[in-house]
Design a protein around this motif. Sequence first.
Motif, PDB file in Angstrom:
ATOM      1  N   GLU A  58       1.016  11.260  -0.912  1.00 51.01           N
ATOM      2  CA  GLU A  58      -0.102  11.910  -1.594  1.00 51.01           C
ATOM      3  C   GLU A  58      -1.338  11.939  -0.696  1.00 51.01           C
ATOM      4  N   ILE A  59      -1.376  11.050   0.284  1.00 46.00           N
ATOM      5  CA  ILE A  59      -2.500  10.910   1.201  1.00 46.00           C
ATOM      6  C   ILE A  59      -2.202  11.546   2.551  1.00 46.00           C
ATOM      7  N   HIS A  60      -1.013  11.262   3.063  1.00 46.63           N
ATOM      8  CA  HIS A  60      -0.617  11.682   4.423  1.00 46.63           C
ATOM      9  C   HIS A  60       0.390  12.822   4.312  1.00 46.63           C
ATOM     10  N   TRP A 114       7.145   7.278  13.814  1.00 45.96           N
ATOM     11  CA  TRP A 114       5.738   6.907  13.942  1.00 45.96           C
ATOM     12  C   TRP A 114       4.904   7.965  13.256  1.00 45.96           C
ATOM     13  N   LEU A 115       4.127   7.536  12.258  1.00 45.64           N
ATOM     14  CA  LEU A 115       3.182   8.420  11.582  1.00 45.64           C
ATOM     15  C   LEU A 115       1.779   8.041  12.027  1.00 45.64           C
ATOM     16  N   GLY A 116       1.091   8.964  12.674  1.00 46.96           N
ATOM     17  CA  GLY A 116      -0.267   8.691  13.106  1.00 46.96           C
ATOM     18  C   GLY A 116      -1.224   8.678  11.927  1.00 46.96           C
ATOM     19  N   VAL A 117      -2.137   7.735  11.928  1.00 46.85           N
ATOM     20  CA  VAL A 117      -3.178   7.651  10.909  1.00 46.85           C
ATOM     21  C   VAL A 117      -4.546   7.793  11.583  1.00 46.85           C
ATOM     22  N   GLU A 125      -9.493   6.501   5.568  1.00 42.28           N
ATOM     23  CA  GLU A 125     -10.255   5.993   4.421  1.00 42.28           C
ATOM     24  C   GLU A 125      -9.386   5.866   3.165  1.00 42.28           C
ATOM     25  N   LYS A 126      -8.504   6.829   2.933  1.00 44.95           N
ATOM     26  CA  LYS A 126      -7.651   6.773   1.746  1.00 44.95           C
ATOM     27  C   LYS A 126      -6.584   5.676   1.862  1.00 44.95           C
TER      28      LYS A 126
END
Length: 168
Positions: A58-60, A114-117, A125-126
């Motif tokens: 829901e965020i990424h 690998w998921l970049g944030v 922030e989320k």
Amino acid sequence: MKAIFERRSIRKYLDIQISKENIELILKAGMSAPSAGNGQPWQFIVLNDKKMLYRIPEIHPNSHMLMKASHAIVVCGDMNRKNKFVEELWIQDCSAATENMLIMAQDLGLGAVWLGVYPMIEIVEKIKELLSLPEYIIPFSIISLGYPGETKDVLDRYDESRIHWNQW
């Protein structure tokens, strides 16, 4: 070396849980990464609660594989442990930890991606809010983990045209 050359991003998983022992081996590999001044500015959040794994997409926008993952590990930078001379080296340190964990997952026969944030501030922030992170902790990456539900061919990515000796 085999795990390095054969590692691929795996986004489909079988419905099999990863053992705590294997998760611990992956975390030990992450903590064995080199870091500037041996600062080790990382913290790790292990996610295996399906409710949490379902909330991250829901965020990424690129994290839908988490809904089928056994676990995820959120690699975070601890700003209380960053390099006192060059603050932004925490990024390289967390990158090294993330890569070590991907290689260990491969070596254990697991699939990972690998998921970049960081530095996507809105996602940072989320994720901070979702995981109740303190202000001094920055989520850097998320590693999705599971037993592979897909296979991918090994690629030879060696490209001699990108190598320059002594000068450009």
